[in-house]
Design a protein around this motif. Structure first.
Motif, PDB file in Angstrom:
ATOM      1  N   ARG A  60      29.509  35.156  48.640  1.00  0.00           N
ATOM      2  CA  ARG A  60      30.816  35.074  49.297  1.00  0.00           C
ATOM      3  C   ARG A  60      31.828  36.041  48.703  1.00  0.00           C
ATOM      4  O   ARG A  60      32.659  36.617  49.421  1.00  0.00           O
ATOM      5  N   LEU A  61      31.764  36.229  47.386  1.00  0.00           N
ATOM      6  CA  LEU A  61      32.817  36.982  46.707  1.00  0.00           C
ATOM      7  C   LEU A  61      32.334  38.298  46.110  1.00  0.00           C
ATOM      8  O   LEU A  61      33.150  39.175  45.819  1.00  0.00           O
ATOM      9  N   CYS A  83      40.136  37.646  44.240  1.00  0.00           N
ATOM     10  CA  CYS A  83      39.244  36.485  44.360  1.00  0.00           C
ATOM     11  C   CYS A  83      39.250  35.596  43.125  1.00  0.00           C
ATOM     12  O   CYS A  83      38.524  34.608  43.075  1.00  0.00           O
ATOM     13  N   GLU A  86      39.778  31.750  43.653  1.00  0.00           N
ATOM     14  CA  GLU A  86      38.667  31.115  44.365  1.00  0.00           C
ATOM     15  C   GLU A  86      37.438  31.023  43.478  1.00  0.00           C
ATOM     16  O   GLU A  86      36.742  30.005  43.463  1.00  0.00           O
ATOM     17  N   GLY A  89      37.818  28.248  40.973  1.00  0.00           N
ATOM     18  CA  GLY A  89      37.608  26.949  41.599  1.00  0.00           C
ATOM     19  C   GLY A  89      36.135  26.631  41.781  1.00  0.00           C
ATOM     20  O   GLY A  89      35.692  25.501  41.538  1.00  0.00           O
ATOM     21  N   LEU A  90      35.361  27.626  42.214  1.00  0.00           N
ATOM     22  CA  LEU A  90      33.923  27.420  42.377  1.00  0.00           C
ATOM     23  C   LEU A  90      33.256  27.097  41.047  1.00  0.00           C
ATOM     24  O   LEU A  90      32.423  26.190  40.958  1.00  0.00           O
TER      25      LEU A  90
END
Length: 439
Positions: A60-61, A83, A86, A89-90
């Motif tokens: 995704r990143l 990013c 995010e 957080g992951l």
């Protein structure tokens, strides 16, 4: 061959004029192919759910790949500049950020096969979680460099060969041998107190840094007059309520037993699968396949992966599947001891696409000696010790170094495979290699 700062002589202390700039999961590094995050995996021990979340983050990143480091950690590359939140957080959701203030200092390597094979050595894996928790709870430990390293070795000598700053090894019944930098300055503590004692050794280092007025990152960088003493470490431990005694010189010569690719029979009827990632880089499909086998993986400091708990009756088929997926599963693979830095296009300092060049010649340049490809003189990620072939990109081609021989300068592309094969068979150093490297 070049010495890394951790291997430098105490007669030539390394002087640091700044803090280290090691990337982390929260401190991203700007590279030519995007931003880079380094996720610490203490002891290389990773559950399947967390592993799958890392793969999701890479897809995704990032660039859809995961890179393994020489400390059993994971790097994500090709990340976007915005990013960071995010990604954090992951990683927090995966349990990989237990203490954000300490995430760069969770540098713990342990014997990857501890408790998994039939050597009968003590299982040091419980030390990993305990030491990690102690590190994250210590305000002082947050001051360690991102390069400071703990090694928890079960007695086979694999991770104590990595020039760690703090080392722990079982020593007889219910005892552990602990040293910080110099093994001649070891102390003995109870196995129960071993992780606590390891943290105390790291805090002793931080006090020595302050007393010396330096900005040392590693124990070996301390000035000689501030070298860590086993007697002082024992006294500090006693003051903290940990029973410790200065150890006699260790008479044993530990052989270095790193994991071989293949099937590793275990003590409980199951087996482990040991594989390597060529040049330490995996696609997310390969990564997910490994994570799905048993829901557990152990990453090794040799850019390998161990999958524990595989039922014996399916092991051969599972290993064949991993080979089909492009992983190294046999000890005679030409990729077994070939490493490389990032090179072009990811690194601005690199003068060549070293990974592409390695892929082009490795099958034709087999040999017992390890080889490392470097895109520039910094030689990032090179092996420990002197028994390796050093290929360094220059504007005029590759310079080829092997200890005991005059370097070959500017080896042209059409001669590279033959020159490298010859260097990897250097007879004058081969007899000094560990058995695990000569195989």
């Amino acid at each position: 061959m070049p010495q890394s700062p951790s291997a430098a002589s105490r007669d030539e202390p390394v002087i640091r004029d700044r803090g280290d700039a090691c990337p982390g999961a929260l401190r991203l590094h700007a590279a030519d192919d995007g931003f880079l995050a380094r996720v610490r995996i203490p002891g290389g021990m990773l559950g399947g759910a967390a592993a799958l979340l890392l793969a999701d983050a890479a897809d995704r990143l990032g660039d859809g790949h995961l890179d393994l480091t020489s400390r059993g950690n994971v790097q994500l590359r090709g990340l976007g500049e915005s990013c960071g939140g995010e990604l954090a957080g992951l990683l927090a959701g995966a349990g990989l950020l237990p203490a954000p203030t300490h995430e760069r200092v969770r540098n713990i390597v342990s014997s990857p096969l501890a408790g998994l094979d039939r050597l009968g050595l003590p299982d040091v894996s419980p030390w990993v979680a305990e030491l990690d928790a102690l590190l994250c709870a210590s305000d002082a430990a947050a001051g360690l460099s991102g390069r400071f390293l703990f090694a928890l070795d079960d007695g086979r000598g694999d991770v104590t060969s990595l020039a760690a700053d703090v080392n722990l090894v079982p020593d007889g019944d219910d005892r552990a041998r602990l040293w910080a930098g110099d093994p001649r300055e070891a102390v003995l503590v109870s196995s129960q107190d071993a992780p606590r004692a390891a943290l105390a050794a790291a805090e002793y280092f931080l006090d020595a840094v302050r007393e010396a007025g330096t900005r040392a990152w590693r124990v070996a960088e301390l000035p000689p007059e501030h070298a860590l003493s086993g007697a002082r470490l024992a006294q500090r431990l006693a003051d903290a309520g940990v029973c410790a005694a200065v150890a006699a010189t260790d008479p044993s010569a530990r052989s270095v037993r790193t994991p071989e690719p293949g099937i590793v029979p275990g003590p409980d009827g199951t087996v482990s699968l040991s594989v390597l990632a060529p040049l330490g880089r995996l696609g997310t499909a390969q990564w997910r396949r490994l994570a799905a086998l048993t829901g557990r993986v152990r990453l090794t400091p040799w850019r390998g992966i161990v999958v524990p708990g595989v039922p014996g009756h399916v092991a051969a088929a599972a290993l064949a599947g991993l080979a089909e997926a492009g992983l190294v599963t046999a000890p005679d693979s030409p990729w077994r001891s070939v490493t490389a830095c990032t090179g072009k296009p990811g690194c601005a300092k690199a003068l060549a696409d070293v990974r592409a060049d390695a892929r082009a010649v490795t099958e034709r340049a087999r040999g017992p000696l390890a080889v490392h490809w470097s895109g520039c003189e910094r030689r990032c990620g090179h092996p420990r010790g002197s028994a390796w072939v050093d290929l360094v990109a220059t504007p005029a081609g590759y310079d080829l170094h092997v200890e005991g021989r005059a370097p070959r300068r500017g080896v042209p592309e059409h001669e590279l495979a033959a020159a490298l094969a010859d260097a990897r068979h250097a007879d004058h150093v081969r007899h000094n290699l560990p058995d695990s490297v000569q195989k």
